[in-house]
Design a protein around this motif. Structure first.
Motif, PDB file in Angstrom:
ATOM      1  N   ALA A   1       0.829  -1.212   0.000  1.00 40.86           N
ATOM      2  CA  ALA A   1       0.000   0.000   0.000  1.00 40.86           C
ATOM      3  C   ALA A   1       0.863   1.262   0.000  1.00 40.86           C
ATOM      4  CB  ALA A   1      -0.930  -0.007   1.218  1.00 40.86           C
ATOM      5  N   GLY A   2       2.172   1.074   0.141  1.00 37.31           N
ATOM      6  CA  GLY A   2       3.074   2.218   0.088  1.00 37.31           C
ATOM      7  C   GLY A   2       3.172   2.989   1.397  1.00 37.31           C
ATOM      8  N   TRP A   3       2.727   2.385   2.502  1.00 39.13           N
ATOM      9  CA  TRP A   3       2.792   3.083   3.789  1.00 39.13           C
ATOM     10  C   TRP A   3       4.207   3.118   4.323  1.00 39.13           C
ATOM     11  CZ3 TRP A   3      -1.880   0.752   6.974  1.00 39.13           C
ATOM     12  CH2 TRP A   3      -3.068   0.992   6.253  1.00 39.13           C
ATOM     13  N   ILE A   4       5.010   2.151   3.908  1.00 38.59           N
ATOM     14  CA  ILE A   4       6.364   2.045   4.436  1.00 38.59           C
ATOM     15  C   ILE A   4       7.211   1.301   3.408  1.00 38.59           C
ATOM     16  CG2 ILE A   4       5.856  -0.125   5.690  1.00 38.59           C
ATOM     17  CD1 ILE A   4       7.691   0.974   7.975  1.00 38.59           C
ATOM     18  N   ASP A   5       8.524   1.566   3.457  1.00 41.51           N
ATOM     19  CA  ASP A   5       9.447   0.989   2.496  1.00 41.51           C
ATOM     20  C   ASP A   5       9.572  -0.531   2.660  1.00 41.51           C
ATOM     21  OD1 ASP A   5      11.583   2.043   0.570  1.00 41.51           O
ATOM     22  OD2 ASP A   5      12.634   0.526   1.771  1.00 41.51           O
ATOM     23  N   HIS A   6       9.843  -1.245   1.552  1.00 44.20           N
ATOM     24  CA  HIS A   6       9.848  -2.712   1.653  1.00 44.20           C
ATOM     25  C   HIS A   6      11.031  -3.288   2.429  1.00 44.20           C
ATOM     26  CE1 HIS A   6      12.877  -3.454  -1.438  1.00 44.20           C
ATOM     27  NE2 HIS A   6      12.356  -2.417  -2.036  1.00 44.20           N
ATOM     28  N   GLN A   7      12.022  -2.444   2.730  1.00 44.76           N
ATOM     29  CA  GLN A   7      13.106  -2.896   3.628  1.00 44.76           C
ATOM     30  C   GLN A   7      12.539  -3.378   4.961  1.00 44.76           C
ATOM     31  OE1 GLN A   7      16.755  -1.865   4.137  1.00 44.76           O
ATOM     32  NE2 GLN A   7      17.136  -0.631   2.332  1.00 44.76           N
ATOM     33  N   HIS A   8      11.338  -2.917   5.290  1.00 42.93           N
ATOM     34  CA  HIS A   8      10.742  -3.236   6.591  1.00 42.93           C
ATOM     35  C   HIS A   8       9.890  -4.499   6.556  1.00 42.93           C
ATOM     36  CE1 HIS A   8      11.865   0.678   8.409  1.00 42.93           C
ATOM     37  NE2 HIS A   8      11.758   1.107   7.172  1.00 42.93           N
ATOM     38  N   GLN A   9       9.674  -5.051   5.362  1.00 44.57           N
ATOM     39  CA  GLN A   9       8.737  -6.172   5.259  1.00 44.57           C
ATOM     40  C   GLN A   9       9.271  -7.457   5.884  1.00 44.57           C
ATOM     41  OE1 GLN A   9       6.886  -6.900   1.410  1.00 44.57           O
ATOM     42  NE2 GLN A   9       6.863  -9.081   1.863  1.00 44.57           N
ATOM     43  N   VAL A  10       8.445  -8.013   6.744  1.00 40.63           N
ATOM     44  CA  VAL A  10       8.775  -9.290   7.384  1.00 40.63           C
ATOM     45  C   VAL A  10       7.967 -10.372   6.687  1.00 40.63           C
ATOM     46  CG1 VAL A  10       8.522 -10.612   9.524  1.00 40.63           C
ATOM     47  CG2 VAL A  10       9.247  -8.206   9.611  1.00 40.63           C
ATOM     48  N   GLY A  11       8.586 -11.498   6.399  1.00 39.14           N
ATOM     49  CA  GLY A  11       7.821 -12.596   5.831  1.00 39.14           C
ATOM     50  C   GLY A  11       8.541 -13.328   4.736  1.00 39.14           C
ATOM     51  N   GLN A  12       7.786 -14.212   4.128  1.00 38.66           N
ATOM     52  CA  GLN A  12       8.358 -15.106   3.138  1.00 38.66           C
ATOM     53  C   GLN A  12       8.992 -14.353   1.976  1.00 38.66           C
ATOM     54  OE1 GLN A  12       5.732 -18.281   2.219  1.00 38.66           O
ATOM     55  NE2 GLN A  12       7.461 -19.500   1.532  1.00 38.66           N
ATOM     56  N   THR A  13       8.386 -13.262   1.555  1.00 35.47           N
ATOM     57  CA  THR A  13       8.988 -12.489   0.476  1.00 35.47           C
ATOM     58  C   THR A  13       9.569 -11.178   1.008  1.00 35.47           C
ATOM     59  OG1 THR A  13       6.780 -11.690  -0.088  1.00 35.47           O
ATOM     60  CG2 THR A  13       7.658 -13.477  -1.417  1.00 35.47           C
ATOM     61  N   GLY A  14       9.752 -11.110   2.317  1.00 36.03           N
ATOM     62  CA  GLY A  14      10.462  -9.979   2.904  1.00 36.03           C
ATOM     63  C   GLY A  14      11.655 -10.549   3.628  1.00 36.03           C
ATOM     64  N   ARG A  15      11.902 -10.096   4.837  1.00 37.06           N
ATOM     65  CA  ARG A  15      12.996 -10.678   5.592  1.00 37.06           C
ATOM     66  C   ARG A  15      12.474 -11.706   6.575  1.00 37.06           C
ATOM     67  NH1 ARG A  15      18.534  -9.081   5.711  1.00 37.06           N
ATOM     68  NH2 ARG A  15      18.753  -7.175   4.519  1.00 37.06           N
ATOM     69  N   VAL A  16      13.235 -12.745   6.757  1.00 35.80           N
ATOM     70  CA  VAL A  16      12.936 -13.697   7.816  1.00 35.80           C
ATOM     71  C   VAL A  16      13.745 -13.234   9.016  1.00 35.80           C
ATOM     72  CG1 VAL A  16      13.117 -16.077   8.555  1.00 35.80           C
ATOM     73  CG2 VAL A  16      12.529 -15.545   6.187  1.00 35.80           C
ATOM     74  N   VAL A  17      13.061 -12.976  10.126  1.00 36.02           N
ATOM     75  CA  VAL A  17      13.759 -12.393  11.271  1.00 36.02           C
ATOM     76  C   VAL A  17      13.602 -13.298  12.493  1.00 36.02           C
ATOM     77  CG1 VAL A  17      13.461 -10.031  10.458  1.00 36.02           C
ATOM     78  CG2 VAL A  17      11.699 -11.029  11.917  1.00 36.02           C
ATOM     79  N   SER A  18      14.556 -13.234  13.395  1.00 37.22           N
ATOM     80  CA  SER A  18      14.373 -13.950  14.664  1.00 37.22           C
ATOM     81  C   SER A  18      14.875 -13.131  15.833  1.00 37.22           C
ATOM     82  CB  SER A  18      15.011 -15.332  14.637  1.00 37.22           C
ATOM     83  OG  SER A  18      16.144 -15.352  13.821  1.00 37.22           O
ATOM     84  N   PRO A  19      14.214 -12.018  16.107  1.00 39.77           N
ATOM     85  CA  PRO A  19      14.628 -11.189  17.237  1.00 39.77           C
ATOM     86  C   PRO A  19      14.262 -11.849  18.558  1.00 39.77           C
ATOM     87  CG  PRO A  19      12.557 -10.386  16.384  1.00 39.77           C
ATOM     88  CD  PRO A  19      12.992 -11.504  15.473  1.00 39.77           C
ATOM     89  N   ASN A  20      14.751 -11.274  19.634  1.00 44.12           N
ATOM     90  CA  ASN A  20      14.358 -11.754  20.956  1.00 44.12           C
ATOM     91  C   ASN A  20      12.876 -11.457  21.208  1.00 44.12           C
ATOM     92  OD1 ASN A  20      14.545 -12.624  23.682  1.00 44.12           O
ATOM     93  ND2 ASN A  20      14.778 -10.491  24.311  1.00 44.12           N
ATOM     94  N   LEU A  21      12.425 -10.298  20.733  1.00 39.09           N
ATOM     95  CA  LEU A  21      11.034  -9.891  20.980  1.00 39.09           C
ATOM     96  C   LEU A  21      10.405  -9.331  19.700  1.00 39.09           C
ATOM     97  CD1 LEU A  21       8.687  -9.210  22.952  1.00 39.09           C
ATOM     98  CD2 LEU A  21       9.850  -7.038  23.424  1.00 39.09           C
TER      99      LEU A  21
END
Ligand SMILES: Cc1cc2nc3c(=O)[nH]c(=O)nc-3n(C[C@H](O)[C@H](O)[C@H](O)COP(=O)(O)OP(=O)(O)OC[C@H]3O[C@@H](n4cnc5c(N)ncnc54)[C@H](O)[C@@H]3O)c2cc1C
Ligand SMILES: Nc1ncnc2c1ncn2[C@@H]1O[C@H](COP(=O)(O)O)[C@@H](O)[C@H]1O
Lengths: 313, 251
Positions: free
Chosen positions: A231-251
């Motif tokens: 929707a263009g609310w935020i840059d795709h660098q922030h996208q979490v998920g299968q076609t974004g980043r896979v992340v494993s933060p503490n929280l």
């Protein structure tokens, strides 16, 4: 005595956290841990986290081709059984290139490592975390890149690493023209310990401030679902998920995110998950350790205030 | 401007993953396969270059016979040639990269495109490996690309910033989201694609894999934690803070 060579990415005279994680993991694979960096200023820090020798090529800013030849030189001298890279952008750019040059096998984005019968065994999430594959790498060297936040950073308490200067060929076909920091000062979700993510439940772009304020207060990075990136609310660098980043933060705190399978794939390996959603049936609650059924516009700002109060003490 | 686009066929991102009887591979029965989403971006970039500057777009996929379906889809979207390199799925990306590089050498090309990652294998290995095997510069995780005067200018995404990199052709580019919006196949494209024969090849040299599967397993079911009522926002906020401090040990 197995030698493990670790690629250390530096920034402003410091070793990046993901590289320190790889360095800490290396000590469990072999007793002769050596490292490579482009800056000898990090010799003390490298030693503190377990590197006995530090190969240094004054290679300047990161360029794939120059760094590949520098790492090749380091590998020729160190003759490692295993080469580890922290899974940073540059680590993930360099590892496969070096692997092809050395005719070595690679396990990428691993979250567990061990030596088994003298061979490297690694576990890695596949299908975006829907399964785990354990692979064995039988080449010498064997190469792996480590998933950010999967291995703890542990001091070894050693003195400064002994610096071994090497020269790398500097003929790179590619040139770096400039580095742009569009969102200067914003923390990347890749290495963050805490991520606060927003989804379509935020209703409109301007409301992302609700999520940003909490992220800021809690010293976390801002994540997002694909719906709001599209929707263009935020840059795709922030996208979490299968076609974004896979992340494993503490929280991981999910605000107004339903928990579609492609989103879950990117964050289920987070160590602690909090979800705030007004729909009690939202799939995000299946993976949340603490689920809060309610209105994010009321709960998130209240939480931000609580966090600020705690920090003021 | 001739381009090669390497296409990985992967399980649909919606698919539930089941483990096969050998405990090492996935059970493919009933599984729907798609063109890996990042490869769609790579293909779109190549098609746009062809439309602007002429030339061919050759799609290449290494894998079992099912990958021909993915190649057909790419032809329907606008690729002009397709090569299927026969081989079994393997965890050793270098085996795939060697087969691809050997085949690419026989195809005229200025650019070789990849996805930044095959969705599913999630390796992000094959593109840079092929770049090294061919001796080309690489720009990885590209969000914006311009090609002119024998050079590629590509924006590469890194943590919290973007690098602008210039690479002389031929070069390897791996595509990241943001590069473009991939088109769908048109009916005309689907019809035209049927007339194009897929060139089927067997790898010139069979490389021995040095990465092998030991085990494939499903993650432990998350037990689903506590769920609380948030109708009193202040109380809920306090409860979350308590969890963050006591259990996540953050703050
Ligand atoms: C090939 C493919 C790849 C994809 N990759 C990704 C990916 O990488 N990452 C990703 O995220 N998605 C991905 N998706 C998209 C995914 O399927 C979902 O569409 C998307 O994640 C939904 O985003 P959302 O949760 O923000 O929106 P929605 O599903 O619309 O959810 C919004 C949620 O907000 C809640 N809500 C509304 N108002 C409030 C309120 N006031 N307070 C609290 N809660 C509220 C609602 O109850 C709802 O649960 C992919 C899809 C496909 C097909
Ligand atoms: N079997 C394959 N055939 C053709 N291209 C592939 C294959 N596997 C991977 N690729 C390409 O390499 C990219 C990265 O894949 P991976 O290294 O598996 O993450 C994919 O996006 C494809 O462009």
């Amino acid at each position: 005595m197995a030698t493990i060579l670790v690629f250390l990415e530096t920034r402003d005279g410091r070793i990046r956290k993901t590289s320190l994680e790889a360095l800490s993991a290396a000590r469990k694979l072999g007793d002769d841990v050596v490292a490579f960096a482009n800056d000898k200023a990090v010799a003390a820090e490298a030693g503190k986290f377990g590197a006995k020798r530090l190969f240094v090529a004054p290679a300047g800013a990161y360029l794939t081709e120059t760094f590949t030849s520098a790492m090749q030189k380091a590998a020729e001298q160190a003759k490692p059984a295993v080469i580890l890279f922290g899974g940073t952008s540059n680590g993930r750019d360099l590892a496969p290139r070096l692997a092809a040059r050395l005719n070595a096998g690679v396990a990428s984005d691993v979250d567990r490592l061990e030596m088994s019968d003298g061979k490297l065994r690694a576990r890695r999430p596949v299908y975006s975390g829907k399964a785990f594959a354990t692979v064995e790498v039988s080449s010498t060297p064997a190469i792996a890149t480590t998933r950010p936040n999967a291995f703890p950073v542990e001091e070894a308490g050693g003195g400064a690493a002994e610096v071994v200067e090497i020269t790398a060929s500097s003929d790179s076909k590619a040139r770096l023209l400039e580095t742009k920091s569009p969102e200067a000062g914003e923390m990347s979700i890749a290495e963050a310990d805490i991520i606060v993510s927003g989804g379509r439940g935020l209703k409109e772009a301007a409301n992302f401030s609700v999520v940003r304020d909490l992220a800021h207060a809690i010293n976390g990075a801002v994540g997002a679902s694909r719906a709001v990136v599209d929707a263009g609310w935020i840059d795709h660098q922030h996208q979490v998920g299968q076609t974004g980043r896979v992340v494993s933060p503490n929280l991981y705190i999910a605000c107004g995110i339903s928990g579609a399978i492609q989103h879950l794939a990117g964050m289920t390996s987070s160590k602690h998950i909090v979800a705030i959603n007004k729909d009690a049936e939202a799939p995000i609650f299946r993976v949340a350790d603490l689920g809060v059924v309610g209105d994010l516009f009321q709960i998130v700002p209240a939480l931000t205030e609580e966090v600020k109060k705690t920090k003021a003490h | 401007m001739n381009s090669v686009v390497c296409i990985a066929q992967v399980p649909d991102t919606e698919a539930r993953i089941k483990i096969a009887g050998d405990g090492k591979n996935i059970d493919e029965t009933g599984l729907k396969f798609i063109v890996s989403p990042y490869d769609e971006l790579a293909l779109e970039a190549a098609i746009r270059l062809k439309e602007a500057q002429g030339g061919d777009v050759t799609v290449i996929s290494f894998g079992p016979d099912r990958v021909q379906q993915a190649l057909r889809e790419c032809l329907a979207r606008g690729a002009t040639k397709a090569i299927h390199i026969k081989g079994d799925a393997t965890p050793d990306s270098l085996v795939i990269a060697k087969a691809l590089a050997a085949s690419i050498k026989n195809v005229p090309h200025d650019l070789v495109f990849f996805g930044k990652q095959g969705v599913g294998t999630d390796n992000s290995l094959v593109g840079p490996m092929v770049a090294e095997l061919l001796g080309y510069p690489q720009v990885n995780v590209v969000t914006h690309l311009e090609v002119a005067d024998g050079k590629a200018i590509a924006h590469r995404e890194i943590e919290g910033a973007e690098e602008v990199i210039e690479a002389p052709l031929p070069a390897v580019i791996t595509a990241q989201k943001g590069m473009n919006e991939p088109r769908y196949a048109s009916l005309k494209g689907i019809m035209a694609a049927k007339k194009i024969a897929i060139d089927t090849q067997t790898p010139a040299e069979a490389a021995t894999p040095s990465v092998t599967f030991v085990k494939l397993e499903l993650p432990p079911e998350k037990s689903g934690g506590r769920k609380i009522d948030g109708s009193d926002p202040a109380a809920a906020a306090k409860e979350i803070l308590k969890y963050i401090r006591e259990e996540a040990k953050a703050l």
